[in-house]
Write an enzyme that holds these catalytic residues in place. Structure first.
Site, PDB file in Angstrom:
ATOM      1  N   HIS A 103       0.627  -0.855   0.223  1.00  0.00           N
ATOM      2  CA  HIS A 103      -0.025  -0.332  -0.080  1.00  0.00           C
ATOM      3  C   HIS A 103       1.077   1.200  -0.103  1.00  0.00           C
ATOM      4  O   HIS A 103       0.293   2.376  -0.450  1.00  0.00           O
ATOM      5  CB  HIS A 103      -1.113  -0.392   0.941  1.00  0.00           C
ATOM      6  CG  HIS A 103      -1.921   0.326   1.260  1.00  0.00           C
ATOM      7  ND1 HIS A 103      -3.603   0.071   1.597  1.00  0.00           N
ATOM      8  CD2 HIS A 103      -2.581   1.016  -0.035  1.00  0.00           C
ATOM      9  CE1 HIS A 103      -4.480   0.724   1.210  1.00  0.00           C
ATOM     10  NE2 HIS A 103      -3.701   1.351   0.121  1.00  0.00           N
ATOM     11  N   ASP A 126     -10.086  -0.842   3.668  1.00  0.00           N
ATOM     12  CA  ASP A 126      -9.118  -1.355   4.605  1.00  0.00           C
ATOM     13  C   ASP A 126      -9.167  -1.934   5.991  1.00  0.00           C
ATOM     14  O   ASP A 126     -10.333  -1.166   6.336  1.00  0.00           O
ATOM     15  CB  ASP A 126      -7.840  -0.099   4.153  1.00  0.00           C
ATOM     16  CG  ASP A 126      -6.257  -0.751   4.325  1.00  0.00           C
ATOM     17  OD1 ASP A 126      -6.246  -1.335   5.156  1.00  0.00           O
ATOM     18  OD2 ASP A 126      -4.994   0.375   3.751  1.00  0.00           O
ATOM     19  N   HIS A 128      -7.005  -1.207   7.224  1.00  0.00           N
ATOM     20  CA  HIS A 128      -6.426   0.052   8.838  1.00  0.00           C
ATOM     21  C   HIS A 128      -6.745   1.377   8.102  1.00  0.00           C
ATOM     22  O   HIS A 128      -7.087   1.617   6.495  1.00  0.00           O
ATOM     23  CB  HIS A 128      -4.434  -0.713   8.196  1.00  0.00           C
ATOM     24  CG  HIS A 128      -5.136  -1.868   8.298  1.00  0.00           C
ATOM     25  ND1 HIS A 128      -4.467  -3.463   7.402  1.00  0.00           N
ATOM     26  CD2 HIS A 128      -3.880  -2.737   9.664  1.00  0.00           C
ATOM     27  CE1 HIS A 128      -4.586  -5.151   7.537  1.00  0.00           C
ATOM     28  NE2 HIS A 128      -4.267  -3.899   9.928  1.00  0.00           N
ATOM     29  N   ASP A 130      -4.290   3.486   8.106  1.00  0.00           N
ATOM     30  CA  ASP A 130      -2.803   3.849   6.882  1.00  0.00           C
ATOM     31  C   ASP A 130      -2.097   5.260   6.592  1.00  0.00           C
ATOM     32  O   ASP A 130      -1.839   6.131   6.191  1.00  0.00           O
ATOM     33  CB  ASP A 130      -2.264   3.342   5.763  1.00  0.00           C
ATOM     34  CG  ASP A 130      -2.737   1.594   5.591  1.00  0.00           C
ATOM     35  OD1 ASP A 130      -2.194   0.714   6.534  1.00  0.00           O
ATOM     36  OD2 ASP A 130      -2.942   0.932   4.144  1.00  0.00           O
ATOM     37  N   HIS A 143       3.784   1.085   4.607  1.00  0.00           N
ATOM     38  CA  HIS A 143       2.580   0.391   4.213  1.00  0.00           C
ATOM     39  C   HIS A 143       2.137   0.938   5.051  1.00  0.00           C
ATOM     40  O   HIS A 143       0.725   1.067   4.741  1.00  0.00           O
ATOM     41  CB  HIS A 143       2.363  -0.796   3.857  1.00  0.00           C
ATOM     42  CG  HIS A 143       2.177  -1.709   4.238  1.00  0.00           C
ATOM     43  ND1 HIS A 143       1.729  -3.269   4.287  1.00  0.00           N
ATOM     44  CD2 HIS A 143       2.793  -1.971   5.758  1.00  0.00           C
ATOM     45  CE1 HIS A 143       1.519  -3.329   5.187  1.00  0.00           C
ATOM     46  NE2 HIS A 143       2.225  -2.703   6.388  1.00  0.00           N
ATOM     47  N   ASP A 230      -7.620  -1.749  -0.225  1.00  0.00           N
ATOM     48  CA  ASP A 230      -6.842  -3.156   0.071  1.00  0.00           C
ATOM     49  C   ASP A 230      -7.678  -4.455   0.292  1.00  0.00           C
ATOM     50  O   ASP A 230      -7.784  -3.820   1.124  1.00  0.00           O
ATOM     51  CB  ASP A 230      -6.419  -2.344   1.776  1.00  0.00           C
ATOM     52  CG  ASP A 230      -5.017  -3.359   2.253  1.00  0.00           C
ATOM     53  OD1 ASP A 230      -5.062  -4.747   2.212  1.00  0.00           O
ATOM     54  OD2 ASP A 230      -3.420  -2.516   3.084  1.00  0.00           O
ATOM     55  N   ASP A 232      -6.719  -6.506   2.318  1.00  0.00           N
ATOM     56  CA  ASP A 232      -7.629  -6.518   3.806  1.00  0.00           C
ATOM     57  C   ASP A 232      -8.263  -6.518   4.321  1.00  0.00           C
ATOM     58  O   ASP A 232      -8.907  -6.924   5.239  1.00  0.00           O
ATOM     59  CB  ASP A 232      -6.265  -6.695   4.486  1.00  0.00           C
ATOM     60  CG  ASP A 232      -5.669  -5.739   4.808  1.00  0.00           C
ATOM     61  OD1 ASP A 232      -6.565  -4.562   4.921  1.00  0.00           O
ATOM     62  OD2 ASP A 232      -4.335  -5.306   5.490  1.00  0.00           O
ATOM     63  N   GLU A 275      -2.040  -4.450  -2.165  1.00  0.00           N
ATOM     64  CA  GLU A 275      -1.895  -6.241  -0.959  1.00  0.00           C
ATOM     65  C   GLU A 275      -1.732  -7.059  -1.075  1.00  0.00           C
ATOM     66  O   GLU A 275      -2.247  -8.251  -0.130  1.00  0.00           O
ATOM     67  CB  GLU A 275      -2.718  -5.609   0.030  1.00  0.00           C
ATOM     68  CG  GLU A 275      -2.154  -3.900   0.951  1.00  0.00           C
ATOM     69  CD  GLU A 275      -0.110  -4.658   1.816  1.00  0.00           C
ATOM     70  OE1 GLU A 275       0.095  -4.993   2.007  1.00  0.00           O
ATOM     71  OE2 GLU A 275       0.224  -3.257   1.513  1.00  0.00           O
TER      72      GLU A 275
END
Ligand code: ARG
Ligand code: MN
Ligand code: MN
Length: 303
Positions: A103, A126, A128, A130, A143, A230, A232, A275
């Site tokens: 990322h 995402d 996260h 980030d 990332h 992302d 994830d 990712e």
């Protein structure tokens, strides 16, 4: 949305410690991205991969600089190269679809895209945020920092990369799918009033109303919307092939609906799909899900 999609492989692995995420763009191509988008009537071109000029091996892969940033020089140089390619893509009227890669590539993609907008909106899909910087990051992995850097927080040279100044105003950011935020990120979100939808919010309100709220929030105040997905964000049962999986995520069908709602809005102007790490995957399942997400964004409906 532009009828011309330009795929850019961002084959970077230096934003995090696991080898293999630089193979993500090829994994997504192998899963049939080009054909899926062409079948929807788009003209699809593919720039191939941008690859770091720095060689990767197991022992040089995670080198910290004096300020707790891992692989700083590598990420910096890669981001510059990607920013230029993305900038040219927008200039030529094509829709940039950037495949990752870790990322950290969004530092480059947002630097290139933001040149073309006064008030770029960003939807960050995402697990996260980030939003770390070198002080708040628990890992030093870049990332975990691209959105913060694009909002103007952290290392000055990364913040001012490609075109000086901040790329995205925090009030133009919407976070969706959050379930693993670090303390510093939570504080930054609160202080800047960033519209945030955790998995709890999504379970309570439903993904449809969350996506509509996100679009309403960005309406009027933004002149383009960059979507950063992302993989994830999805539950690891759906997308196991990724470096920082977090349980309790979105399903594929929720994500497809989310993308369809964005497609209906006609307001998404660029996208990262990041990712995907085929070395951690099960038979390229994660890349296949990534293709389905892109398909839904570009207009494939389930009915
Ligand atoms: N793009 C990602 N998968 N980021 C994960 C970041 C994890 C953690 N917040 C960190 O800063 O290290
Ligand atoms: Mn993530
Ligand atoms: Mn991320």
């Amino acid at each position: 949305m532009s009828q011309n999609i330009h795929i850019i492989g961002a084959a970077t692995t230096f934003g995090q410690p696991r080898l293999g995420v630089d193979l993500g763009p090829d994994a997504i191509r192998y899963a049939g991205l080009d054909k899926a988008l062409s079948s929807l009537g788009y003209t699809v071109t593919d720039a191939g991969d941008i690859r770091s000029k720095y060689r990767v091996n197991a022992s040089n892969h995670s080198i910290k600089n004096e300020t707790n940033l891992l692989n700083y020089r590598e990420v910096m140089d890669f981001s510059l190269e990607l920013a230029a390619e993305v900038d040219n893509t927008v200039s030529s009227g094509q829709f940039p679809l950037i495949l990752g890669g870790d990322h950290s590539l969004s530092i480059g993609s947002l630097a290139g895209i933001s040149k073309h907008y006064e008030d770029l909106g960003v939807i960050w899909y995402d697990a996260h945020g980030d939003l770390n910087d070198s002080r708040t990051s628990p890992s030093g992995n870049i990332h975990g920092m691209p959105l913060g850097i694009s909002c103007g927080v952290g290392d000055e040279d990364l913040v001012n990369l490609y075109n000086p100044g901040i790329k995205v105003k925090p009030q133009n950011v919407v976070l969706i799918g959050m379930r693993d935020l670090d303390e510093g990120e939570k504080l930054y979100i609160k202080e800047n009033g960033i519209l945030t939808f955790t998995m709890g919010d999504i379970r309570t309100k439903g993904i449809e109303s969350v996506m509509k709220e996100a679009l309403t929030h960005l309406e009027g105040r933004t002149d383009g919307i960059h979507l950063s997905v992302d993989v994830d964000a999805l539950d690891p049962l759906e997308t196991p092939g990724t470096g920082t999986p977090v349980d309790g995520g979105l399903s594929l069908s929720e994500s497809q609906l989310a993308m369809e709602i964005l497609n209906d809005s006609g307001r998404i102007t660029s996208m990262d799909l990041v990712e995907v790490n085929p070395l951690l995957d099960e038979k390229n399942k994660t890349a296949e899900k990534a293709v389905k997400i892109a398909e839904s964004l570009f207009g494939k409906k389930q009915l």
